[in-house]
Design an enzyme around this catalytic site. Structure first.
Site, short mmCIF file in Angstrom:
data_model
loop_
_atom_site.label_atom_id
_atom_site.label_comp_id
_atom_site.label_asym_id
_atom_site.label_seq_id
_atom_site.Cartn_x
_atom_site.Cartn_y
_atom_site.Cartn_z
N GLN A 12 -7.92 8.50 -3.04
CA GLN A 12 -7.25 9.52 -2.47
C GLN A 12 -7.68 10.92 -2.58
OE1 GLN A 12 -3.34 9.58 -1.48
NE2 GLN A 12 -2.88 6.77 -1.43
N PHE A 37 1.01 3.51 7.13
CA PHE A 37 -0.59 3.37 7.95
C PHE A 37 -1.42 3.20 6.45
CE2 PHE A 37 -3.97 6.36 8.07
CZ PHE A 37 -4.58 6.22 9.64
N ALA A 47 -8.22 7.77 -7.22
CA ALA A 47 -9.82 7.60 -7.14
C ALA A 47 -10.02 7.89 -5.36
CB ALA A 47 -10.60 6.84 -7.22
N HIS A 100 0.81 -0.98 0.40
CA HIS A 100 0.34 0.36 -0.03
C HIS A 100 1.28 1.15 -0.10
CE1 HIS A 100 -4.52 -1.27 0.55
NE2 HIS A 100 -3.96 -2.30 0.70
N PRO A 101 0.54 2.02 -0.70
CA PRO A 101 1.28 3.62 -0.83
C PRO A 101 1.32 4.30 0.31
CG PRO A 101 -0.65 3.35 -2.13
CD PRO A 101 -0.58 2.46 -1.65
N ALA A 117 -9.18 2.79 5.03
CA ALA A 117 -10.04 3.30 4.08
C ALA A 117 -10.72 4.36 4.18
CB ALA A 117 -11.64 2.38 4.42
N VAL A 118 -9.56 5.47 3.09
CA VAL A 118 -10.27 6.89 2.47
C VAL A 118 -11.70 6.97 3.15
CG1 VAL A 118 -7.80 7.28 2.71
CG2 VAL A 118 -9.17 6.45 0.86
N SER A 166 -6.62 3.58 -5.92
CA SER A 166 -6.07 4.21 -4.88
C SER A 166 -6.03 6.12 -5.30
CB SER A 166 -4.11 3.46 -4.69
OG SER A 166 -4.03 2.43 -4.25
#
Length: 468
Positions: free
Chosen positions: A389, A420, A387, A368-369, A423-424, A385
């Protein structure tokens, strides 16, 4: 392995059938006409009938006729049918007609037609097909249709074999001329079944609101018990319809069972009860099938459980960030209709993820970035990712916000050894920052467990988007 059964169906929210007139319930009554089509030496069978009669514990008599059994069936044709006909002739009814039984009952067939009842085929003979070779059952279905057409003047549009084999539904689909099949007890609403790429409408039947339980050891003993069960079934379904989720209620009757005086009164009481309510649609099964096909026509869609391995991994290999092995293992395992929904596929992917080795799960986390990190600035994130963020405004940070995220990311990775993860789509930008600040202080085992939960949540949200 591909699991053939659909245990999900419509799920929690059923479609609105939009019954005519805004009805809250569709009531469908079946009269099974089997008398003269049952097992009998005189019909060329190997033994006498032993199913659905007054003789408790009856067994077939190989090579012999059974006078009591035959006369019980005779009662259904001679007396029971006419009693039910008098009670139901003003109501849309579907007859499940065994072709050889219809042939031996011309007056009853004329009465069915005069009442406007639908006559569906109940097969060639009222026999058990479980051990019948596929080709023999197919021949019987074809002969049933031909005989039915010559007796009634038109081919049947519905098919219910009843004492089925595992080939029955497939054969009904392959025959190609049925608007519905009824050999299913799987739902309270019609549904589309796909066989060899072609849709077939299924209109479910019933084994519970059915007078056959008068002939079983643990069933109805009196007409009062039968009426109570029908009334309660109706009341529950009617209430569901009033609450916005209408259903259909099937009732199964047999001339030799419900046609008996002590049981027929239950039917009359039920009719009186149903008619006392507004918004009740009495319909034939063909009425229901045609309505459903018009309002809810078959909608083809690509199903994950039916994809090739290459197609599946290409579409879902990125659900777990840069970890296609999750999708590969899902496809290699058992899949079925339940995995064609976002919830079902997410559950299976989470199961595979939990079952992965510690090293593999850590690898998924490391893949994960960083949130709002260097990859995001360089526009090198995956489409998902990017979309995600952007949905939380992480693609438009102030210099101060970017500096804070960078500092928190570096501190988090330095302490725990992986980025870190959150789930944004479940949070806004301030909420994400608060979570980062709080979770840095967790011990690493606690944070590892939370990160894995977030990975699975991200997968669930991505699948909801992918399978809209």
């Amino acid at each position: 392995m591909r699991y053939s059964r659909d245990l999900r169906g419509y799920g929690e929210t059923t479609p609105d059938p939009q019954w005519p007139g805004g009805a809250r319930i569709a009531v469908q009554i079946v009269v099974n006409y089997e008398e003269g089509g049952e097992n009998s030496i005189e019909h060329g069978d190997a033994a006498s009938e032993a199913f659905l009669s007054e003789i408790i514990g009856c067994q077939p008599w190989p090579g012999m006729r059974h006078w009591n059994m035959e006369s019980i069936y005779d009662y259904g044709a001679r007396a029971g049918f006419w009693r039910l006909h008098r009670m139901l002739r003003d109501i849309p009814v579907t007859v499940y007609g065994v072709a050889t039984a219809l042939e031996r009952s011309p007056e009853q067939v004329a009465a069915m037609k005069a009442a406007g009842w639908e006559i569906a085929t109940h097969g060639l003979k009222w026999i058990d097909y479980r051990d019948t070779p596929r080709e023999v059952e197919a021949e019987h279905i074809a002969r049933a249709i031909d005989l039915h057409t010559r007796i009634t003047g038109e081919r049947p549009r519905g098919f219910y074999q009843g004492r089925t084999s595992m080939n029955t539904v497939a054969l009904g689909c392959e025959e190609g001329g049925f608007e519905y099949l009824a050999d299913t007890i799987a739902d309270d609403l019609p549904y589309w079944h796909v066989h060899n790429g072609k849709p077939q409408l299924m209109v479910p039947y019933t084994m519970d609101a059915n007078d056959m339980r008068f002939s079983s050891g643990q069933g109805f003993g009196t007409g009062v018990e039968f009426f109570d069960y029908l009334r309660d079934s109706f009341d529950v379904l009617y209430a569901e319809g009033a609450a916005g989720a209408p259903k259909m209620m099937s009732i199964g009757l047999h001339c030799r069972l419900a046609g008996r005086p002590g049981r027929a009164m239950a039917i009359q009481r039920f009719l009186d009860h149903a008619r006392s309510h507004e918004g009740v649609w009495f319909a034939t099964r063909l009425d229901i099938a045609r309505h459903w096909a018009k309002v809810h026509p078959f909608q083809p869609r690509q199903r994950p459980s039916e994809m090739s391995r290459e197609e599946f991994v290409q579409k879902f290999g990125g659900i777990y960030e840069h970890s296609p092995f999750i999708a590969e293992r899902v496809w290699d395992g058992e899949m079925g209709a339940v995995h064609d929904s976002a919830a079902g596929l997410a559950s299976r992917m989470a199961q595979v993820f939990r079952n992965a080795s510690d090293e593999e799960r850590l690898g998924v986390l490391i893949a994960h970035p960083d949130l709002a990190g260097k990859l995001a600035q360089a526009k090198r994130l995956t489409a998902d990712s990017t979309a995600e963020q952007a949905s939380a405004g992480l693609d438009s940070l102030t210099d101060e916000e970017r500096e804070t995220f960078t500092r928190l990311n570096e501190a988090y990775v330095a302490k725990h050894g992986f980025p870190f993860i959150i789930a944004v789509r479940d949070h806004d930008k301030p909420g994400i920052m608060r979570a980062m600040q709080a979770r840095i202080d967790n011990d690493t085992p606690t944070e590892r467990a939370e990160a894995e939960r977030q990975v699975m949540r991200i997968g669930e949200l991505r699948l909801k988007e992918a399978l809209k």
